[in-house]
Design a protein around this motif. Sequence first.
Motif, PDB file in Angstrom:
ATOM      1  N   SER A   6       0.824  -1.203   0.000  1.00  0.00           N
ATOM      2  CA  SER A   6       0.000   0.000   0.000  1.00  0.00           C
ATOM      3  C   SER A   6       0.864   1.262   0.000  1.00  0.00           C
ATOM      4  CB  SER A   6      -0.923  -0.006   1.215  1.00  0.00           C
ATOM      5  OG  SER A   6      -1.652   1.192   1.287  1.00  0.00           O
ATOM      6  N   ILE A   7       1.930   1.257   0.792  1.00  0.00           N
ATOM      7  CA  ILE A   7       2.835   2.408   0.846  1.00  0.00           C
ATOM      8  C   ILE A   7       3.487   2.612  -0.519  1.00  0.00           C
ATOM      9  CG2 ILE A   7       4.983   3.312   1.841  1.00  0.00           C
ATOM     10  CD1 ILE A   7       2.640   3.465   3.752  1.00  0.00           C
ATOM     11  N   PHE A   8       3.961   1.527  -1.142  1.00  0.00           N
ATOM     12  CA  PHE A   8       4.585   1.647  -2.462  1.00  0.00           C
ATOM     13  C   PHE A   8       3.597   2.257  -3.453  1.00  0.00           C
ATOM     14  CE2 PHE A   8       5.621   0.302  -6.725  1.00  0.00           C
ATOM     15  CZ  PHE A   8       6.978   0.591  -6.802  1.00  0.00           C
ATOM     16  N   GLY A  70       8.053   5.217   1.737  1.00  0.00           N
ATOM     17  CA  GLY A  70       7.445   6.545   1.784  1.00  0.00           C
ATOM     18  C   GLY A  70       8.271   7.523   2.589  1.00  0.00           C
ATOM     19  N   LYS A  71       9.416   7.071   3.088  1.00  0.00           N
ATOM     20  CA  LYS A  71      10.294   7.928   3.892  1.00  0.00           C
ATOM     21  C   LYS A  71      11.491   8.349   3.070  1.00  0.00           C
ATOM     22  CE  LYS A  71       8.958   5.619   8.121  1.00  0.00           C
ATOM     23  NZ  LYS A  71       9.384   4.731   9.194  1.00  0.00           N
ATOM     24  N   ASN A  72      11.783   9.624   3.126  1.00  0.00           N
ATOM     25  CA  ASN A  72      12.915  10.178   2.391  1.00  0.00           C
ATOM     26  C   ASN A  72      14.058  10.377   3.363  1.00  0.00           C
ATOM     27  OD1 ASN A  72      14.658  11.640   0.803  1.00  0.00           O
ATOM     28  ND2 ASN A  72      13.065  12.936  -0.053  1.00  0.00           N
ATOM     29  N   ASP A  73      15.234   9.820   3.045  1.00  0.00           N
ATOM     30  CA  ASP A  73      16.371   9.961   3.942  1.00  0.00           C
ATOM     31  C   ASP A  73      17.169  11.228   3.661  1.00  0.00           C
ATOM     32  OD1 ASP A  73      17.427   9.182   1.523  1.00  0.00           O
ATOM     33  OD2 ASP A  73      18.582   7.514   2.307  1.00  0.00           O
ATOM     34  N   ASN A  74      16.687  12.044   2.744  1.00  0.00           N
ATOM     35  CA  ASN A  74      17.345  13.290   2.396  1.00  0.00           C
ATOM     36  C   ASN A  74      17.288  14.257   3.580  1.00  0.00           C
ATOM     37  OD1 ASN A  74      18.104  15.743   1.325  1.00  0.00           O
ATOM     38  ND2 ASN A  74      16.952  15.486  -0.557  1.00  0.00           N
TER      39      ASN A  74
END
Length: 113
Positions: A6-8, A70-74
């Motif tokens: 679902s997140i993808f 859904g998490k950005n490591d930036n």
Amino acid sequence: MNYMDSIFKQTLRAEMDFQDIKVKELSLRTGISQRTLEGYLGSRASIPPADVAVKIADVLDVSVEYLVTGKNDNKNHHQNENLKNSIRNLSDDKKIMVKDFIEVLKKYDVNVV
């Protein structure tokens, strides 16, 4: 469909919408069939195999981790999210202007977020 699927699906759809990329264009740019891509975005969505996820991430210029979690490591994630939200709130005419401006920057090899 499990939680990660679902997140993808949600992250892929949001990124495609943000970049104004349709399934047909993503298909052409990745070499992945439209039907397959629509399957990742549909009601029975699933996470694609790693090689497919890498192709999608490369074309969208995001990390596979971002698509899957859904998490950005930036480090600038919050700034990027604020910018995305600001652009989303623009009128369609202004969105086109922003997109055109980014294309001009890319032509002159200016590093664009």
